[in-house]
Design a protein around this motif. Structure first.
Motif, PDB file in Angstrom:
ATOM      1  N   MET A   1       0.668  -1.172  -0.237  1.00 13.63           N
ATOM      2  CA  MET A   1      -0.035  -0.050   0.128  1.00 13.63           C
ATOM      3  C   MET A   1       0.972   0.521  -0.463  1.00 13.63           C
ATOM      4  N   ARG A   2       0.600   2.734  -0.904  1.00 10.30           N
ATOM      5  CA  ARG A   2       1.444   3.365  -1.487  1.00 10.30           C
ATOM      6  C   ARG A   2       0.454   4.474  -0.845  1.00 10.30           C
ATOM      7  N   ALA A   3       0.794   5.503  -0.034  1.00  7.83           N
ATOM      8  CA  ALA A   3      -0.345   6.764  -0.334  1.00  7.83           C
ATOM      9  C   ALA A   3       1.189   7.848  -0.328  1.00  7.83           C
ATOM     10  N   GLN A   4       0.054   9.334  -0.915  1.00  6.94           N
ATOM     11  CA  GLN A   4       0.759  10.918  -0.670  1.00  6.94           C
ATOM     12  C   GLN A   4       0.135  11.340  -0.146  1.00  6.94           C
ATOM     13  N   THR A   5       0.108  12.467   0.230  1.00  7.92           N
ATOM     14  CA  THR A   5      -1.091  13.528   1.396  1.00  7.92           C
ATOM     15  C   THR A   5      -1.456  14.274  -0.243  1.00  7.92           C
ATOM     16  N   GLY A   6      -3.035  13.843   0.415  1.00  2.86           N
ATOM     17  CA  GLY A   6      -4.010  14.200  -0.268  1.00  2.86           C
ATOM     18  C   GLY A   6      -4.539  13.325  -0.913  1.00  2.86           C
ATOM     19  N   ASP A   7      -4.533  12.650  -0.487  1.00  7.79           N
ATOM     20  CA  ASP A   7      -4.736  10.702  -1.100  1.00  7.79           C
ATOM     21  C   ASP A   7      -6.036  10.504   0.236  1.00  7.79           C
ATOM     22  N   TRP A   8      -6.885   9.563   0.175  1.00  8.87           N
ATOM     23  CA  TRP A   8      -7.858   9.230   0.868  1.00  8.87           C
ATOM     24  C   TRP A   8      -7.829   8.041   1.380  1.00  8.87           C
ATOM     25  N   LEU A   9      -7.855   7.235   2.786  1.00 11.04           N
ATOM     26  CA  LEU A   9      -7.348   6.498   3.483  1.00 11.04           C
ATOM     27  C   LEU A   9      -9.196   5.943   3.264  1.00 11.04           C
ATOM     28  N   VAL A  10      -9.238   4.936   2.810  1.00 10.93           N
ATOM     29  CA  VAL A  10     -10.949   4.395   2.312  1.00 10.93           C
ATOM     30  C   VAL A  10     -10.885   2.624   3.543  1.00 10.93           C
ATOM     31  N   ILE A  11     -11.746   2.432   5.074  1.00 11.69           N
ATOM     32  CA  ILE A  11     -11.733   1.458   5.622  1.00 11.69           C
ATOM     33  C   ILE A  11     -13.285   1.117   4.937  1.00 11.69           C
ATOM     34  N   LYS A  12     -13.061  -0.405   4.179  1.00  9.88           N
ATOM     35  CA  LYS A  12     -14.957  -1.006   3.940  1.00  9.88           C
ATOM     36  C   LYS A  12     -15.631  -1.397   5.407  1.00  9.88           C
ATOM     37  N   GLY A  13     -16.515  -0.804   4.978  1.00 12.09           N
ATOM     38  CA  GLY A  13     -17.422  -1.196   5.667  1.00 12.09           C
ATOM     39  C   GLY A  13     -17.476  -2.983   6.526  1.00 12.09           C
ATOM     40  N   PRO A  14     -17.364  -3.294   7.942  1.00  7.65           N
ATOM     41  CA  PRO A  14     -17.627  -4.363   8.107  1.00  7.65           C
ATOM     42  C   PRO A  14     -18.136  -5.311   7.536  1.00  7.65           C
ATOM     43  N   VAL A  15     -19.702  -5.159   8.179  1.00  5.66           N
ATOM     44  CA  VAL A  15     -20.706  -5.906   7.873  1.00  5.66           C
ATOM     45  C   VAL A  15     -21.919  -4.804   6.711  1.00  5.66           C
ATOM     46  N   VAL A  16     -22.470  -5.936   5.631  1.00  6.42           N
ATOM     47  CA  VAL A  16     -23.322  -5.202   5.170  1.00  6.42           C
ATOM     48  C   VAL A  16     -24.246  -3.972   5.492  1.00  6.42           C
ATOM     49  N   GLY A  17     -24.596  -2.941   5.179  1.00 10.79           N
ATOM     50  CA  GLY A  17     -25.380  -1.817   5.614  1.00 10.79           C
ATOM     51  C   GLY A  17     -24.503  -1.128   6.480  1.00 10.79           C
ATOM     52  N   PRO A  19     -21.279   1.718   6.646  1.00  9.46           N
ATOM     53  CA  PRO A  19     -20.989   2.372   5.310  1.00  9.46           C
ATOM     54  C   PRO A  19     -18.759   2.801   6.015  1.00  9.46           C
ATOM     55  N   ASP A  20     -18.310   2.706   4.538  1.00  7.37           N
ATOM     56  CA  ASP A  20     -17.425   3.408   4.513  1.00  7.37           C
ATOM     57  C   ASP A  20     -16.983   4.098   5.579  1.00  7.37           C
ATOM     58  N   GLN A  21     -15.654   4.110   5.961  1.00  6.06           N
ATOM     59  CA  GLN A  21     -15.213   5.745   6.588  1.00  6.06           C
ATOM     60  C   GLN A  21     -13.664   5.855   5.803  1.00  6.06           C
ATOM     61  N   ARG A  22     -14.031   7.140   5.553  1.00  4.57           N
ATOM     62  CA  ARG A  22     -13.023   7.396   4.452  1.00  4.57           C
ATOM     63  C   ARG A  22     -12.373   9.331   6.025  1.00  4.57           C
ATOM     64  N   GLY A  23     -10.787   9.013   5.584  1.00  4.89           N
ATOM     65  CA  GLY A  23     -10.521  10.066   6.108  1.00  4.89           C
ATOM     66  C   GLY A  23      -8.978  10.541   4.838  1.00  4.89           C
ATOM     67  N   LEU A  24      -8.856  11.956   5.052  1.00  5.59           N
ATOM     68  CA  LEU A  24      -8.010  11.965   4.214  1.00  5.59           C
ATOM     69  C   LEU A  24      -6.685  11.949   4.728  1.00  5.59           C
ATOM     70  N   ILE A  25      -6.266  11.934   3.919  1.00  4.33           N
ATOM     71  CA  ILE A  25      -4.153  11.101   4.405  1.00  4.33           C
ATOM     72  C   ILE A  25      -3.183  12.999   4.009  1.00  4.33           C
ATOM     73  N   ILE A  26      -3.348  13.228   5.623  1.00  2.00           N
ATOM     74  CA  ILE A  26      -2.838  14.831   6.015  1.00  2.00           C
ATOM     75  C   ILE A  26      -1.422  14.427   5.794  1.00  2.00           C
ATOM     76  N   GLU A  27      -0.593  13.693   6.119  1.00  2.00           N
ATOM     77  CA  GLU A  27       1.905  13.082   6.098  1.00  2.00           C
ATOM     78  C   GLU A  27       1.600  12.079   5.886  1.00  2.00           C
ATOM     79  N   VAL A  28       1.722  11.604   5.125  1.00  2.00           N
ATOM     80  CA  VAL A  28       2.863  10.320   4.664  1.00  2.00           C
ATOM     81  C   VAL A  28       4.963  10.526   4.745  1.00  2.00           C
TER      82      VAL A  28
END
Length: 88
Positions: A1-17, A19-28
């Motif tokens: 997994m590779r990222a850069q500042t300004g990308d978004w980290l998306v953590i998939k919802g653990p079960v159907v229904g 929602p995903d969690q989305r966070g802005l990557i502010i530092e790598v």
């Protein structure tokens, strides 16, 4: 997994229904873009250091913007369908 500042980290919802969690990557910290990442979570403006697990993906700013636009378009289509059906 590779990222850069300004990308978004998306953590998939653990079960159907759930929602995903989305966070802005502010530092790598690693020059190669490897974790950990410092992430700002927009839902509560919390900042945390994250070591993403296998349920996470990195999304570029362009991909995130496209996803948000597609979501807006779907919502508008549903609202239009409801309005048209209700007032027809």
């Amino acid at each position: 997994m590779r990222a850069q500042t300004g990308d978004w980290l998306v953590i998939k919802g653990p079960v159907v229904g759930k929602p995903d969690q989305r966070g802005l990557i502010i530092e790598v910290r690693d020059p190669d873009g490897a974790p950990p990442y410092v992430v700002r979570w927009p839902q509560d403006d919390h900042v945390s250091t994250v070591f993403p697990g296998p349920d996470a993906v990195i999304v570029t700013e362009a991909e995130q913007s496209a996803a948000e636009e597609a979501e807006r378009a779907r919502l508008e289509a549903v609202q239009e369908a409801i309005f048209t059906r209700h007032w027809s």
